[in-house]
Design a protein around this motif. Structure first.
Motif, PDB file in Angstrom:
ATOM      1  N   THR A 180     -37.115  -8.092  -6.105  1.00  0.00           N
ATOM      2  CA  THR A 180     -37.779  -9.370  -5.836  1.00  0.00           C
ATOM      3  C   THR A 180     -37.021 -10.127  -4.752  1.00  0.00           C
ATOM      4  O   THR A 180     -35.799  -9.987  -4.618  1.00  0.00           O
ATOM      5  N   SER A 233     -36.964  -8.542  -0.414  1.00  0.00           N
ATOM      6  CA  SER A 233     -38.336  -9.008  -0.177  1.00  0.00           C
ATOM      7  C   SER A 233     -39.208  -7.870   0.358  1.00  0.00           C
ATOM      8  O   SER A 233     -40.410  -7.802   0.056  1.00  0.00           O
ATOM      9  N   GLU A 277     -40.221  -5.796  -2.551  1.00  0.00           N
ATOM     10  CA  GLU A 277     -41.301  -6.460  -3.292  1.00  0.00           C
ATOM     11  C   GLU A 277     -42.649  -6.194  -2.627  1.00  0.00           C
ATOM     12  O   GLU A 277     -43.649  -5.913  -3.309  1.00  0.00           O
ATOM     13  N   ILE A 278     -42.688  -6.263  -1.304  1.00  0.00           N
ATOM     14  CA  ILE A 278     -43.935  -5.971  -0.579  1.00  0.00           C
ATOM     15  C   ILE A 278     -44.333  -4.516  -0.758  1.00  0.00           C
ATOM     16  O   ILE A 278     -45.510  -4.186  -0.949  1.00  0.00           O
ATOM     17  N   ASP A 282     -43.727  -2.536  -3.288  1.00  0.00           N
ATOM     18  CA  ASP A 282     -44.293  -2.330  -4.620  1.00  0.00           C
ATOM     19  C   ASP A 282     -45.715  -2.858  -4.704  1.00  0.00           C
ATOM     20  O   ASP A 282     -46.572  -2.268  -5.379  1.00  0.00           O
ATOM     21  N   ARG A 283     -45.969  -3.948  -4.017  1.00  0.00           N
ATOM     22  CA  ARG A 283     -47.317  -4.525  -4.035  1.00  0.00           C
ATOM     23  C   ARG A 283     -48.307  -3.614  -3.296  1.00  0.00           C
ATOM     24  O   ARG A 283     -49.464  -3.460  -3.722  1.00  0.00           O
ATOM     25  N   LEU A 284     -47.866  -3.001  -2.196  1.00  0.00           N
ATOM     26  CA  LEU A 284     -48.745  -2.135  -1.410  1.00  0.00           C
ATOM     27  C   LEU A 284     -49.001  -0.794  -2.088  1.00  0.00           C
ATOM     28  O   LEU A 284     -50.016  -0.142  -1.810  1.00  0.00           O
ATOM     29  N   THR A 285     -48.097  -0.359  -2.944  1.00  0.00           N
ATOM     30  CA  THR A 285     -48.190   0.990  -3.513  1.00  0.00           C
ATOM     31  C   THR A 285     -48.515   0.965  -5.002  1.00  0.00           C
ATOM     32  O   THR A 285     -48.244   1.934  -5.715  1.00  0.00           O
ATOM     33  N   THR A 286     -49.057  -0.125  -5.501  1.00  0.00           N
ATOM     34  CA  THR A 286     -49.372  -0.200  -6.937  1.00  0.00           C
ATOM     35  C   THR A 286     -50.505   0.735  -7.320  1.00  0.00           C
ATOM     36  O   THR A 286     -50.560   1.227  -8.441  1.00  0.00           O
ATOM     37  N   SER A 287     -51.430   1.003  -6.420  1.00  0.00           N
ATOM     38  CA  SER A 287     -52.561   1.889  -6.721  1.00  0.00           C
ATOM     39  C   SER A 287     -52.291   3.276  -6.140  1.00  0.00           C
ATOM     40  O   SER A 287     -51.385   3.477  -5.334  1.00  0.00           O
ATOM     41  N   ASP A 310     -50.927  -2.680   7.236  1.00  0.00           N
ATOM     42  CA  ASP A 310     -49.883  -3.248   6.386  1.00  0.00           C
ATOM     43  C   ASP A 310     -48.700  -2.294   6.245  1.00  0.00           C
ATOM     44  O   ASP A 310     -47.536  -2.715   6.250  1.00  0.00           O
TER      45      ASP A 310
END
Length: 479
Positions: A256, A290, A293-294, A296-301, A309
């Motif tokens: 984070t 940071s 964190e980005i 993880d957000r981009l690779t959640t699916s 991106d």
């Protein structure tokens, strides 16, 4: 003639309570939250010819400052003799000796030109000064007692925390909770020191990782309330220098973003004292959580990462790698001697051929600390570039691929592992042990993804942790 018992502390004697005579603090004082004054005799015989002048001037209140006086006394008195009369001060000395041995004897591994107050571990040197102030209802003495008892327990035969250690920790938590209910600006510095002591104790006790992270989050909140301008000099500056790495590594672990990446937090605290090379390195490293964190957000699916991106994030990791390259170039330009070398070779040109088993050596522990963390930062950036390329192959373009990075991930992990013997030296005490946690964890996670030789390398990492455990340092939760 009535003989006065010497196993009753002064508090229990005055209150006419039963005292069990435990050291460093009796059970009555621990349970009631009082500072146990110990069992000092009424008469102490001192050899006048051998009594240090620094101790005399301290009693008269005309000598040097508390910190310098304590350091002088520690250096002159043999380790087998008590240097303090108060149990809290005794534990404070133990913490300093354990986490900042250069404040006691700045030689060998700790021979550096960097002023001690700018070294991250030196924050423990301000504990005596803060203990003398003691304006927060005894919460800091309780935390110091907890950390001191935890260190003592780690050095015991079984390495398990004693009952007094657990009780002291529970008491310190309760006192801290009460203090936080009425938090006030003038209490901030002592609460930061208190939470950091408890954080270190939590890391050494066999409890959950969440406890350590919770303490660090509390420290971060207090620091943010105070603002960066509060940490430019004096005791606040020393606390900031020492606590920032812990906050940064927690941000890496939780993936984070951290307030420490802000421009004001990277510059204002160093407006009076210029950042050291290690502090500059951490300034660059503060931006990476940071990015994680980005990521993880981009690779959640399971879907392919968006090209725009993904490429933007890939470039951000590349920018971080270039900043680390610039940092290393400046370090080498400003240092006449090589920062590291193979132990059995004199020529630095052999470095590119170092196998993972090769031992590396450094001028001092602070250079070793800086470069092992530099390699850890680089590994994180390169491996996440590789993962982005795997999720979206179009991200990698000709001439711009993570495979082109020099040095490679394999070389960086081998250098980290080759540095462990230097950092594991007994002279390094707990500072050397703590310095290994972040880079060794990074290397271990790389080995987990490797085949077919990964298990051999992971076992080697586990043996390093076992060696620290044998020295009384519990790093069992490291890997």
């Amino acid at each position: 003639m009535k003989i006065r018992q010497t196993t009753i502390c002064h508090t229990c004697r005055a209150r006419k309570l039963g005292c069990d005579g435990k050291v460093p603090a009796c059970t009555q004082c621990l349970h009631t939250g009082r500072q146990c004054p110990g069992y000092k005799h009424d008469f102490i015989f001192v050899n006048q010819k051998s009594q240090p002048a620094a101790t005399i001037s301290r009693k008269n209140g005309t000598g040097p400052s508390n910190q310098s006086t304590a350091n002088t006394t520690i250096a002159r008195i043999p380790p087998s003799m008590p240097t303090k009369t108060s149990p809290i001060e005794t534990h404070s000395d133990l913490i300093i000796r354990t986490f900042a041995p250069w404040l006691v004897q700045p030689t060998g591994l700790f021979n550096t030109t960097t002023p001690p107050f700018q070294i991250c571990g030196s924050w423990v040197g301000v504990l005596p000064k803060l203990l003398n102030a003691n304006t927060v209802g005894g919460v800091l003495p309780s935390a110091v007692l907890t950390l001191g008892l935890t260190i003592s327990s780690s050095n015991s035969a079984d390495g398990l925390p004693s009952n007094s250690c657990i009780k002291a920790y529970s008491l310190a938590l309760n006192l801290l909770r009460r203090s936080l209910e009425g938090i006030d600006g003038r209490w901030s510095i002592e609460l930061v020191a208190t939470s950091t002591c408890l954080c270190l104790a939590e890391a050494m006790l066999p409890t959950s990782q969440e406890g350590k992270s919770t303490h660090l989050k509390g420290v971060g909140k207090v620091m943010q309330l105070s603002g960066p301008s509060m940490f430019v000099s004096g005791v606040p500056y020393q606390l900031f220098v020492g606590i920032r790495p812990l906050l940064l590594f927690d941000a890496f672990e939780t993936r984070t973003s951290t307030f420490l990446a802000g421009e004001d937090w990277r510059t204002v605290p160093y407006s009076i004292y210029s950042a050291t090379p290690l502090q500059s390195l951490f300034n660059h490293g503060a931006a990476i959580p940071s990015l994680l964190e980005i990521f993880d957000r981009l690779t959640t699916s399971i879907q392919e990462v968006d090209l725009v991106d993904g490429r933007k994030l890939w470039d951000a990791f590349g920018d971080a790698l270039r900043q680390f390259d610039i940092w290393e170039q400046l370090f080498r330009l400003n240092t006449p001697n090589p920062p590291y070398w193979p132990r059995d070779a004199q020529d630095e040109s052999h470095l590119s051929e170092v196998p993972w088993q090769k031992v590396l050596w450094f001028p001092d522990v602070f250079v070793a600390n800086a470069f092992t963390h530099l390699w850890g930062f680089r590994i994180i950036c390169i491996t996440h570039q590789q993962l982005l390329e795997w999720r979206c192959p179009a991200i990698a373009v000709e001439g711009q691929s993570s495979a082109d990075c020099v040095p490679s991930v394999s070389e960086l992990t081998s250098w980290i592992c080759g540095s462990m013997e230097f950092l594991m030296q007994d002279e390094g005490r707990l500072y050397g042990a703590v310095s290994t946690v972040f880079p060794l964890r990074v290397a271990y996670r790389v080995f987990q993804e490797e085949v077919p030789s990964s298990e051999i390398k992971m076992e080697w990492c586990r043996k390093i942790v076992e060696k620290f455990v044998c020295k009384g340092v519990d790093l069992g939760s490291l890997l």
